[in-house]
Every structure is written in structure tokens, then in C-alpha cells.
Design a protein around this motif. Structure first.
Motif, mmCIF file in Angstrom:
data_model
loop_
_atom_site.group_PDB
_atom_site.id
_atom_site.type_symbol
_atom_site.label_atom_id
_atom_site.label_comp_id
_atom_site.label_asym_id
_atom_site.label_seq_id
_atom_site.Cartn_x
_atom_site.Cartn_y
_atom_site.Cartn_z
ATOM 1 N N TYR A 397 0.835 -1.198 0.000
ATOM 2 C CA TYR A 397 0.000 0.000 0.000
ATOM 3 C C TYR A 397 0.874 1.255 0.000
ATOM 4 C CZ TYR A 397 -3.876 3.101 1.310
ATOM 5 O OH TYR A 397 -4.815 4.094 1.333
ATOM 6 N N ALA A 398 1.853 1.291 0.900
ATOM 7 C CA ALA A 398 2.701 2.480 1.020
ATOM 8 C C ALA A 398 3.528 2.710 -0.238
ATOM 9 C CB ALA A 398 3.610 2.334 2.235
ATOM 10 N N GLU A 399 4.024 1.628 -0.810
ATOM 11 C CA GLU A 399 4.852 1.760 -2.012
ATOM 12 C C GLU A 399 4.063 2.344 -3.177
ATOM 13 O OE1 GLU A 399 6.236 -2.190 -2.641
ATOM 14 O OE2 GLU A 399 7.894 -2.038 -1.200
ATOM 15 N N LYS A 400 2.788 1.978 -3.272
ATOM 16 C CA LYS A 400 2.004 2.390 -4.437
ATOM 17 C C LYS A 400 1.234 3.684 -4.241
ATOM 18 C CE LYS A 400 -1.005 0.563 -8.028
ATOM 19 N NZ LYS A 400 -1.583 -0.662 -8.624
ATOM 20 N N TYR A 401 0.796 3.957 -3.000
ATOM 21 C CA TYR A 401 -0.170 5.037 -2.808
ATOM 22 C C TYR A 401 0.315 6.193 -1.923
ATOM 23 C CZ TYR A 401 -3.416 1.664 -4.823
ATOM 24 O OH TYR A 401 -4.041 0.775 -5.652
ATOM 25 N N PHE A 402 1.517 6.130 -1.428
ATOM 26 C CA PHE A 402 1.973 7.228 -0.575
ATOM 27 C C PHE A 402 3.298 7.766 -1.102
ATOM 28 C CE2 PHE A 402 3.634 9.024 3.524
ATOM 29 C CZ PHE A 402 2.666 10.006 3.647
ATOM 30 N N PRO A 403 3.240 8.757 -2.004
ATOM 31 C CA PRO A 403 4.462 9.268 -2.630
ATOM 32 C C PRO A 403 5.345 10.022 -1.644
ATOM 33 C CG PRO A 403 2.584 10.634 -3.223
ATOM 34 C CD PRO A 403 2.030 9.439 -2.490
ATOM 35 N N TYR A 452 4.606 5.066 7.130
ATOM 36 C CA TYR A 452 4.871 3.629 7.232
ATOM 37 C C TYR A 452 6.089 3.403 8.131
ATOM 38 C CZ TYR A 452 7.830 5.392 3.462
ATOM 39 O OH TYR A 452 8.685 6.152 2.716
ATOM 40 N N PRO A 453 6.242 2.183 8.657
ATOM 41 C CA PRO A 453 7.355 1.902 9.571
ATOM 42 C C PRO A 453 8.680 1.718 8.832
ATOM 43 C CG PRO A 453 6.065 -0.069 9.239
ATOM 44 C CD PRO A 453 5.327 1.031 8.522
ATOM 45 N N GLU A 454 9.754 1.787 9.596
ATOM 46 C CA GLU A 454 11.070 1.542 9.021
ATOM 47 C C GLU A 454 11.337 0.048 8.854
ATOM 48 O OE1 GLU A 454 13.854 3.436 11.578
ATOM 49 O OE2 GLU A 454 13.133 5.469 11.163
ATOM 50 N N ARG A 455 10.712 -0.769 9.710
ATOM 51 C CA ARG A 455 10.891 -2.220 9.660
ATOM 52 C C ARG A 455 9.526 -2.882 9.546
ATOM 53 N NH1 ARG A 455 14.362 0.037 12.941
ATOM 54 N NH2 ARG A 455 12.899 0.058 14.686
ATOM 55 N N TRP A 456 9.481 -3.959 8.767
ATOM 56 C CA TRP A 456 8.218 -4.642 8.502
ATOM 57 C C TRP A 456 8.162 -5.975 9.231
ATOM 58 C CZ3 TRP A 456 4.769 -1.704 5.997
ATOM 59 C CH2 TRP A 456 5.253 -0.648 5.200
ATOM 60 N N ARG A 457 6.941 -6.416 9.547
ATOM 61 C CA ARG A 457 6.729 -7.701 10.213
ATOM 62 C C ARG A 457 7.151 -8.870 9.320
ATOM 63 N NH1 ARG A 457 2.931 -7.855 14.393
ATOM 64 N NH2 ARG A 457 3.189 -5.975 15.637
ATOM 65 N N ASP A 458 7.550 -9.950 9.974
ATOM 66 C CA ASP A 458 7.932 -11.177 9.285
ATOM 67 C C ASP A 458 6.814 -12.204 9.467
ATOM 68 O OD1 ASP A 458 9.075 -13.423 8.222
ATOM 69 O OD2 ASP A 458 10.764 -13.526 9.618
ATOM 70 N N TYR A 459 6.231 -12.652 8.372
ATOM 71 C CA TYR A 459 5.131 -13.616 8.425
ATOM 72 C C TYR A 459 5.560 -15.013 7.967
ATOM 73 C CZ TYR A 459 2.207 -9.464 8.934
ATOM 74 O OH TYR A 459 1.648 -8.292 9.385
ATOM 75 N N ALA A 460 6.869 -15.252 7.917
ATOM 76 C CA ALA A 460 7.361 -16.521 7.368
ATOM 77 C C ALA A 460 6.810 -17.729 8.117
ATOM 78 C CB ALA A 460 8.887 -16.532 7.381
ATOM 79 N N TRP A 497 6.008 0.464 15.278
ATOM 80 C CA TRP A 497 4.694 0.964 14.842
ATOM 81 C C TRP A 497 3.599 0.094 15.422
ATOM 82 C CZ3 TRP A 497 2.433 4.156 10.705
ATOM 83 C CH2 TRP A 497 3.268 5.219 10.318
ATOM 84 N N TRP A 498 2.448 0.731 15.742
ATOM 85 C CA TRP A 498 1.304 0.016 16.295
ATOM 86 C C TRP A 498 0.079 0.118 15.405
ATOM 87 C CZ3 TRP A 498 1.486 -2.935 20.771
ATOM 88 C CH2 TRP A 498 2.709 -2.871 21.454
ATOM 89 N N MET A 499 0.272 0.652 14.209
ATOM 90 C CA MET A 499 -0.786 0.691 13.207
ATOM 91 C C MET A 499 -0.165 0.424 11.846
ATOM 92 S SD MET A 499 -3.407 3.748 14.241
ATOM 93 C CE MET A 499 -4.582 3.463 15.568
ATOM 94 N N THR A 500 -0.986 -0.043 10.921
ATOM 95 C CA THR A 500 -0.493 -0.333 9.583
ATOM 96 C C THR A 500 -0.674 0.885 8.678
ATOM 97 O OG1 THR A 500 -2.646 -1.156 8.842
ATOM 98 C CG2 THR A 500 -1.147 -2.747 9.864
ATOM 99 N N PRO A 501 0.066 0.962 7.562
ATOM 100 C CA PRO A 501 -0.064 2.110 6.662
ATOM 101 C C PRO A 501 -1.482 2.300 6.124
ATOM 102 C CG PRO A 501 1.942 0.902 6.172
ATOM 103 C CD PRO A 501 1.179 0.073 7.165
ATOM 104 N N ASN A 516 2.478 7.917 15.427
ATOM 105 C CA ASN A 516 2.358 7.282 14.114
ATOM 106 C C ASN A 516 1.238 7.953 13.342
ATOM 107 O OD1 ASN A 516 2.787 3.835 15.327
ATOM 108 N ND2 ASN A 516 4.286 5.468 15.088
ATOM 109 N N PHE A 517 1.537 8.346 12.105
ATOM 110 C CA PHE A 517 0.519 8.888 11.199
ATOM 111 C C PHE A 517 0.505 8.016 9.947
ATOM 112 C CE2 PHE A 517 1.864 12.581 13.702
ATOM 113 C CZ PHE A 517 0.646 13.015 14.187
ATOM 114 N N PRO A 518 -0.377 6.997 9.913
ATOM 115 C CA PRO A 518 -0.399 6.073 8.771
ATOM 116 C C PRO A 518 -0.733 6.761 7.456
ATOM 117 C CG PRO A 518 -1.576 5.152 10.652
ATOM 118 C CD PRO A 518 -1.322 6.594 10.967
ATOM 119 N N ALA A 519 -0.277 6.158 6.384
ATOM 120 C CA ALA A 519 -0.464 6.742 5.057
ATOM 121 C C ALA A 519 -1.939 6.953 4.720
ATOM 122 C CB ALA A 519 0.189 5.838 4.007
#
Length: 708
Positions: A397-403, A452-460, A497-501, A516-519
């Protein structure tokens, strides 16, 4: 993501407002406001919905009705929602974008084991109605079997411990409810730079203890409806003697509700700072087999656990030791079914067959919130996927919609508002130099994260299957719980971060001294890079100011620059602050959104302080952004008029009575219509809109609340 943030938040996901669309100028302005200065109109959009005004209302009588009454007269809440407003517009924007992202992923047939594949499979499983009907209770059966096998208090304690999840939050008044008997929250300790686990009250099927204990007719009716729902859900699952068991479950939950701490007590961090040695639980809260509970909950290695509501924990533990095992087994079987049929975090239907979710929606959606019909499965699938795989979806989401350009502009606004706050502190005649220095230190060290956060969750390690919708959700909840427990013993991450973008909200994190101010909230109608600054500062600027102010409200004043519980006010400053907050609480308590039901000014105190203070510093920042130049007149409105209208239209909305009643009883935020009236405490609003003595919102200068 299936967790709740340690936040003092704006309350946007439940807030009420509507679309703010730039409009052509109105031919005339029939209000009693003073005429704006005759400057040349700029080419920028005003950001104000002129067609939504109700000019038959005087701004000084009801600014919310003036700003939003025209829209409210004609707008009908969609049948699948309990309320609608500007935040809903943002939610729908995020929803459309998520739908496009997930469709692209599905078409690309991502590789097994990738986050893209997890997203696609989770979404596909939720849409597989035939598969859900066929699987029935299959994913839930291990829980039901464990409940059925309970033969001792030790067994009961183990099952209760195994059911604990990270679905509660002590610092967010809207998130005290947990589907399980207890909830666990992991964050930096109140007085130490280390992660600690906090145990919190839970276990109620209705939103709050008042639903069980109040003599109010609406609450009595809710109890009757709840008992009927409990019996129907048990009967649907083939459980015998459902009506008798429903009465037993309601009786047990009523006893749990009596043990619960009231909401206002739960908001008091001083009452909550209770670190207990784990070996002392048996003595302090007898009845539970705590060794069995902690082992099953994964907390047995912790030397101490913070108990947020000690009376409630002790009271509930006593019930575990005293109430008959069959009553507990019926209770646990029902809650397993209820949790699967109703997603508490999303306030929507779950992943069981249609017969179950129809029953769940009938009670939770219609009886409690007044919503006539459930949202379409496709929309629910998007919500569920975004919630359970929050960072995986959020990264896309952040990559595509938050310039980067939007991020830079918002960060500039944040810096301007922080600078205005510093200036405001310097101008406070009542505050001592010692407290001013501490406030500036805290503001200077406040960490601001945008987009958006600097580090992303790992869902592996999260297993997601394309044919197991309920199993996916339950595994995602367990994955999140294990993630939270995994922080114990690790260095504190101040940038967490405690919220998603893609979340439409904003948060202030007292334990991190961060925001935190999400996208997703940094978009139209709240933020429009092409709009005039007045609207942006009145809307997203006030949001930013609100979150900054949370660091200095009645809770923020209890936390220092490092996020530790340490009041940094002098006694005289504390006295002044408390007197001002009492006056503000009284102001809000006078509002009566429903006949006989007032806003609880004390319960909503922190959010009201943040609204007043945030609007104050956002206005200061707006004026500073103009330099020495006059604001342009756009759409026949001065800059100050547009600023305050943008703020009021941020809180535009409609809400069903049942949902409003629930909000008044359980939420730490005042209803949106009353939040729009915050303007009555700002001197500049009187100058902009000509409010005068005798009008309903008018306050004499000495009566206007000025905290920051």
C-alpha cells in the motif's frame, strides 16, 4: 493486524464525518459572520464542502449543524454501516486500493511461501463460501474438544491460559474489551526501559460491564437479546439444553462484570501500576491454578507481570475457583463459537457458515449497533486480510499510494505544529519555568513517524491456506500473540509501529513518546496537496496537533520524555491543570446526545484536552505558515473561516442510536458532533464567525478553556 495499539488515539475508525469536496463559491453568505478582507482569491482549492452547510443555523448556536447540517439532512447511512463520515470516505478509499492490490497479486500467481501468496490465499479462503460451509466447525474443533475435556480446576486454568491473546490495550479507552477471560499486552514498562507483560480484565460478550449491571431499559433489553443469542448459537452448534445453558452463561458473565474495574478506573495509570511477582499470584488472586495458566499462556518464564486491574484479576480468579466446572465449560464453548462467528477486532461477521454469522450479526451488528445488514463478503474479505496480514498488505500500500512528496509535506506540517507548540508553551503565564523546560524536552524528543514503519513484520512462520478461512484467522491471532511475547527480554524498539499504513487513524504512544501517522489518513479529504493550507491545517493539522497534545494531556503529563511513568509537573502547575481539565469535563458533560444520556466528561477527558489543545496549536501553525501575508479569500471565505470549517467538517457524520449509546458508555472519545463544537474554546473562532453573547455556544473569554 490482530492487535491493539498502546495508544491515545484520535478514535477515527469509529468517528463520524463525511466527504469534504471542493465546491464552487456560494453566491452569498447569509450568516452573521464578519465579512472577510477583500484580497484576491487564490487558485487553490478551498477544501470546504459549501453544499454541506446549513446557513439557516447560526455558527454561534451550533457550529456542527452550520458546517454539516445541509449534508446531514439528505445523507442516509448505508444499510451495512452503523455510522458514516469523512473517516469512512478514507476507509473506502483504502478499501478500493487494497482490492486493486490483492487482485493484482492473485492474477500474478505469486510463489508459495511469499507474503504475496499469503495475502492472495487468505483473501481467497475468506471468499470461498462453499468451502466455509463444508468445513463447518472443523477449525474450531480442537478448542471445543479441549473445553469438553476439562475435568479439574487445573484443566480449566490451562484452557484459559491457552486462549489468551494480545487483543487488549491499557492506554486506549476503546480497546478494553477482550474476547478471552484475560488479555495480555506487551510494551515498555511504566517505569523501566524493558518490555513487560501486562495482564488485563476481559471475558465479556457484551461491550462493557454497564450492559450487565445497568438498570437502564435499553441495557435490560440488550441482556434479554444476548441471552436469546447465546441460546441460538449453542443450538446451532448442536449443543443440548441451550436455553438453560444460556441463562448460566449470562449469570457467570454478570459476575465477571461485577468484578470488572469501571472504565474511568482503568484509565488511571496510577491504579494500574501493579507489578506482581508471578509466584505471588496464587496468594494475591486465589482460585486460579496460576502455574498451569502461565505455562499455557507462554508466560511461565516471566519473573513478574503487571496487573492493570488488580481487583478484577482477583475477582475473576475467585470465580474460576468457585463457579461450577459445567458453567465454565458452557461459557468457554459459547465464546469459542462467538469468537469464530463474530470478529471483535473488525466488528463484523467471522468465518463460520452463514447460519452462525447471521446469528452473530443479528446481535452484535443490529441489536448493539443498529446496523440493518452486514457488509458484503468481498468487503469483509479485504478487511480481514488487511487486519491479519497488516504489514504485508501495508508495505504494498505504502509503495504504491503514498508518494515521497506527500510524506515530505506532512512532515513539514508536523514540524511546524511542533514549533507552534514550543511557542505556545513559552507564552503560558501560569506555567513555571521548570515545567516549561520539561515540556519542551519532551516535545523535542518526541519521535514522529509518517506513512509507514522503518521495519516490517515477518510472516514466514504463519501458515495460510487457500481453503481454511477460520483456521487462517486463528493462526494469525496466535502468530501475533507469539510475536508480542517474543519481545520479552529483547531491547526496546522505540520506533515500533502500532498501526499499519492502510489504517485510517493516528496514534500517540506514551510509552515510546512517539506518534504514528499512517499513510491512509494522509489523503483526501483530510490532506490534499493541491488544497489551500487553511483546510489542510484545519483538518490533518488538527489531527497532528491532537496527537502531539496527547503527550501533554492528563495521561501524557504522567510520562516523561523517555516514556517512563514520572509526573514532570510542579505541584502548582498540576493544580492549575487539574482545575482546567475539570472545567473542560463539565463543559462536555453538559452535552446530551441522546435523551437522558450525557457525554461523560471525565471518561473523555484526555481526548477532549487533545482536541482543544490540538486545534489551538494547529491554528497557530497555520497562521505562522502564512508569514506576514494575508490569507486569500476562497469561495467567499477568509482563511480563518476555512480553517474552522475544515475542522468541523472533519467531524461530520451520522450514527445510529444504538451505536451512539454504545459509544457513550464505552468510548474514551466524545461523539463527533460534540467534538466539532471544540471551536467554542478558541478565541480566533469568535473573530472568524462572529459568535456573540446569547448564542448557545458562546463562552465569555474567561470561560474558554485554555490548557495548552
Amino acid at each position: 493486524m490482530p492487535y491493539r495499539p498502546n495508544v491515545l488515539c484520535l478514535g477515527l475508525t469509529l468517528a463520524l464525518a463525511a466527504s469534504l469536496t471542493a465546491c464552487k463559491p456560494a453566491p452569498t453568505d447569509t450568516t452573521s459572520a464578519p465579512a472577510p478582507a477583500k484580497t484576491a482569491a487564490a487558485a487553490a482549492k478551498s477544501g470546504i464542502d459549501l453544499t454541506g452547510l446549513d446557513k439557516a443555523v447560526k455558527p454561534g448556536d451550533d457550529f456542527d449543524a452550520f458546517a454539516n447540517g445541509g449534508w446531514r439532512k439528505t445523507f442516509e447511512i448505508p444499510a451495512d454501516r452503523s455510522n458514516y463520515g469523512a473517516f469512512t470516505v478514507l476507509l473506502e478509499t483504502a478499501e478500493r486500493r487494497n482490492a486493486a492490490l490483492i487482485a493484482e497479486l492473485a492474477a500474478a500467481k505469486p510463489a508459495p511461501g511469499s507474503d504475496a501468496r499469503r495475502i492472495a490465499d487468505f483473501h481467497a479462503a475468506y471468499l470461498d463460501e462453499a468451502g466455509i460451509e463444508k468445513r463447518g466447525l472443523q477449525a474450531l474443533q480442537p478448542q471445543l474438544d479441549a473445553v469438553a475435556a476439562i475435568a479439574s480446576r487445573g484443566d480449566l486454568s490451562r484452557v484459559l491460559g491457552a486462549s489468551v491473546r494480545a487483543d487488549t490495550d491499557p492506554l486506549n479507552a476503546t480497546n478494553f474489551h477482550t474476547a478471552n477471560l484475560f488479555g495480555v499486552f506487551v510494551a515498555q514498562g511504566l517505569q523501566e526501559r524493558a518490555y513487560v507483560a501486562t495482564l488485563m480484565q476481559g471475558g465479556l460478550g457484551m461491550p462493557d460491564r454497564e450492559y450487565y449491571l445497568s438498570a437502564d431499559k435499553e441495557m435490560a433489553d440488550a441482556r434479554k437479546a444476548y441471552e436469546t443469542y447465546v441460546a441460538a448459537l449453542l443450538k446451532q452448534a448442536g449443543i443440548a439444553d441451550a436455553e438453560t445453558k444460556a441463562k448460566s452463561i449470562l449469570a457467570l458473565e454478570t459476575k465477571i462484570a461485577k468484578a470488572h474495574a469501571p472504565l474511568i478506573d482503568s484509565q488511571n495509570v496510577h491504579k494500574a501500576n501493579n507489578p506482581w511477582e508471578t509466584v505471588a499470584f496464587a496468594q494475591r488472586a486465589p482460585g486460579m491454578d496460576w502455574n498451569a495458566f502461565f505455562a499455557a499462556a507462554g508466560l511461565d518464564a516471566q519473573p513478574k507481570i503487571v496487573v492493570w486491574q488488580p481487583g478484577a484479576i482477583a475477582g475473576i480468579a475467585a470465580l474460576v475457583g468457585s463457579e461450577p466446572l459445567p458453567a465454565w465449560k458452557d461459557y468457554l464453548a459459547f465464546h469459542a463459537l462467538n469468537h469464530a462467528a463474530w470478529n471483535e477486532a473488525l466488528r463484523g461477521p467471522g468465518e463460520l457458515p452463514k447460519a452462525y454469522i447471521d446469528l452473530a450479526f443479528g446481535f452484535h451488528g443490529t441489536t448493539l449497533a443498529g446496523t440493518p445488514q452486514a457488509r458484503a463478503r468481498g468487503k469483509r474479505a479485504l478487511d480481514a486480510t488487511s487486519h491479519s496480514l497488516g504489514d504485508a498488505v501495508g508495505k504494498l500500500y505504502a509503495e504504491k499510494y503514498f508518494p515521497a512528496s506527500s510524506k515530505a509535506k506532512v512532515e513539514e506540517m508536523v514540524n511546524n505544529i511542533l514549533a507552534a507548540f514550543d511557542e505556545r508553551v513559552d507564552s503560558l503565564a501560569w506555567m513555571t519555568p521548570q515545567t516549561k523546560a520539561k515540556a519542551r524536552e519532551k516535545a523535542k524528543s518526541m519521535r514522529v513517524s509518517v506513512g509507514y514503519p522503518e521495519r516490517w513484520r515477518d510472516y514466514a512462520k504463519l501458515e495460510v491456506r487457500a481453503d481454511d478461512a477460520l483456521g487462517n484467522r486463528l493462526r494469525a491471532e496466535l502468530h501475533e500473540y507469539r510475536h508480542q511475547l517474543g519481545k520479552l527480554g529483547q531491547p526496546v524498539d522505540s520506533g515500533e509501529w502500532w498501526m499499519t499504513p492502510q489504517t485510517v487513524n493516528a496514534v500517540q504512544l506514551p510509552l515510546q513518546n512517539a506518534m504514528n501517522f499512517p499513510a491512509a489518513i494522509l489523503d483526501k479529504p483530510f490532506f490534499d496537496p493541491e488544497a489551500d493550507p487553511a483546510a489542510n491545517y484545519g483538518s490533518i493539522g488538527a489531527v497532528i496537533g491532537h496527537e502531539i497534545s496527547h503527550g501533554f494531556d492528563d495521561t501524557g503529563a504522567e510520562f516523561d520524555a523517555q516514556g517512563r511513568l514520572a509526573n514532570w509537573w510542579t505541584p502548582s502547575d498540576t493544580q492549575h491543570f487539574q482545575e482546567a481539565t475539570k472545567k473542560l469535563a463539565a463543559q462536555y458533560s453538559a452535552y446530551e446526545p441522546l435523551p437522558g444520556l450525557h457525554v461523560n466528561g471525565k471518561q473523555t477527558s484526555g481526548e477532549n484536552i487533545a482536541d482543544v489543545s490540538g486545534l489551538t496549536i494547529a491554528y497557530m501553525a497555520y497562521r505562522k505558515s502564512l508569514g506576514d501575508k494575508p490569507a486569500p479569500v476562497i469561495d467567499g471565505l477568509s482563511g480563518d473561516q476555512r480553517f474552522f470549517l475544515a475542522y468541523a467538517q472533519t467531524w461530520r457524520g451520522k450514527i445510529r442510536d444504538a451505536a451512539l449509546r454504545q459509544r457513550l458508555l464505552t468510548d474514551g472519545h466524545a461523539p463527533a458532533a460534540q467534538r466539532a463544537q471544540t471551536v467554542r474554546n478558541i478565541d480566533a473562532w469568535y473573530d472568524a464567525w462572529g459568535a456573540k453573547p446569547g448564542e448557545q455556544l458562546y463562552l465569555a473569554p474567561a470561560e474558554r478553556i485554555k490548557i495548552w
